[in-house]
Scaffold this active site. Structure first.
Site, short mmCIF file in Angstrom:
data_model
loop_
_atom_site.label_atom_id
_atom_site.label_comp_id
_atom_site.label_asym_id
_atom_site.label_seq_id
_atom_site.Cartn_x
_atom_site.Cartn_y
_atom_site.Cartn_z
CG ASP A 21 -1.91 1.16 1.18
OD1 ASP A 21 -2.89 1.06 0.42
OD2 ASP A 21 -1.70 2.16 1.89
CG ASN A 28 -4.72 11.09 -6.12
OD1 ASN A 28 -4.10 11.19 -7.17
ND2 ASN A 28 -5.19 9.94 -5.68
CG HIS A 78 -7.37 12.69 -9.28
ND1 HIS A 78 -7.47 11.62 -8.43
CD2 HIS A 78 -8.21 13.65 -8.79
CE1 HIS A 78 -8.34 11.89 -7.47
NE2 HIS A 78 -8.80 13.12 -7.65
CG ASP A 84 -4.08 8.72 -13.02
OD1 ASP A 84 -4.49 8.20 -11.97
OD2 ASP A 84 -4.84 9.20 -13.89
CD GLU A 88 -4.42 4.15 -1.97
OE1 GLU A 88 -4.62 4.56 -0.81
OE2 GLU A 88 -5.26 4.22 -2.87
#
Length: 312
Positions: A188, A196, A201, A205, A231
């Site tokens: 994680d 973000n 975003h 990404d 994630e």
């Protein structure tokens, strides 16, 4: 790849071969291919170049066609092209003194001439030999790509969680049948929501794309690498004990922590890892839950670390 897709792949070459016989195409213009029918990698196909030397098949990594199955010897058999004066070229399979023998169409053999459509058995592993022309190969390559893309998360390039429902039980079953260990590594990314929220975003990404590439580079063909959540990434390592899985998790942790992003050189990303080796008769759900609890301990202990679930 589910059973319907494997059935499609299995049927297409025979249909194309029937058409080929009608127009009497010459095998000189076709490519020898091997397709794995049974485990460990059903549907895996390779085109073989026999112009200069033999192609070796076996468990050893030096073989051109490696087969990771305990019933297969390290150098089990070879396939080569034989040209005798006045005769058309022949494709030959030769057993190399293997422990469990080589069979062609259920007949044990030390050396046999292969014909398109023949079934080859090396130990418990079944292969199919084909002579395919460029149309056959292009069609099958397109079909393979379509199946692969349907199982892939478009952002990370990892397997998406839906495909895991098919592939993970198969991998676990294979490990059980061969008495192999299997370990799960759950990753994680730390404070990913902040990326973000503060950078947008598109930045998030980019981080996921890079992390996906790092994970793909770290795993072997026989492992599973899955985008488990937003994630979160799940890596399943066949034939791997708890300690080795923990070492691999730590290598991935270091790789992520040392990565710099071309458009965000001031961004530092870390990840936390939970590791668990599956216990005998343990359900997949309980096994992954232990990996998740180990991940939680890594988060609680300060993040950017790897923790392993107890071995018993």
């Amino acid at each position: 790849m589910d059973d319907n897709e494997r059935t499609l792949i299995d049927k297409v070459p025979s249909a194309l071969r029937s058409e080929a016989r009608l127009v009497d195409r010459d095998d000189d213009f076709k490519t020898p291919t091997l397709t794995m029918i049974s485990d460990p990698n059903p549907g895996r196909r390779v085109s073989i170049d026999l112009r200069n030397r033999a192609v070796f098949l076996g468990r050893d990594e030096t073989c051109e066609f490696t087969i990771d199955d305990p019933s297969v010897s390290r150098r089990h058999a070879r396939i080569y092209r034989e040209q005798r004066a006045g005769e058309s070229p022949a494709i030959i399979v030769q057993d190399l003194g293997s422990t469990n023998g080589s069979y062609v169409n259920d007949h044990p053999t030390d050396r046999a001439r292969l014909h398109s459509g023949d079934a080859i058995f090396l130990g418990d592993v079944e292969l199919r030999f084909e002579m395919l022309d460029s149309v056959d190969l292009a069609y099958l390559d397109d079909l393979d790509r379509a199946v692969e893309e349907s199982e892939k998360d478009p952002l990370t390039g990892l397997m998406h969680r839906g495909a895991m429902k098919t592939h993970l039980p198969r991998l676990v079953e294979r490990c059980e049948e061969n008495s192999w260990p299997v370990a799960a590594v759950l990753l994680d990314l730390d404070h990913f929501k902040k990326v973000n929220d503060t950078r947008g975003h598109a930045a998030g990404d980019q981080v996921l794309r890079v992390v996906g590439a790092l994970v793909r580079d770290a795993v072997r063909r026989e492992d599973l690498a899955i985008r488990y959540g937003g994630e979160e990434v799940l890596v399943v390592l066949a034939g791997t004990r708890r300690l080795h899985a923990l070492l691999m998790a730590d290598r991935m942790r270091e790789a992520i922590a040392s990565t710099r992003f071309p458009t965000m050189l001031d961004l530092f990303v870390t990840g936390s890892f939970g590791v668990a080796e599956r216990q005998p008769n343990e359900s997949i759900e309980d096994w992954l839950d232990r990996a998740d609890r180990a991940l939680y301990r890594a988060k609680s202990a300060g993040r950017n670390r790897a923790e392993a679930a107890p071995s018993s």
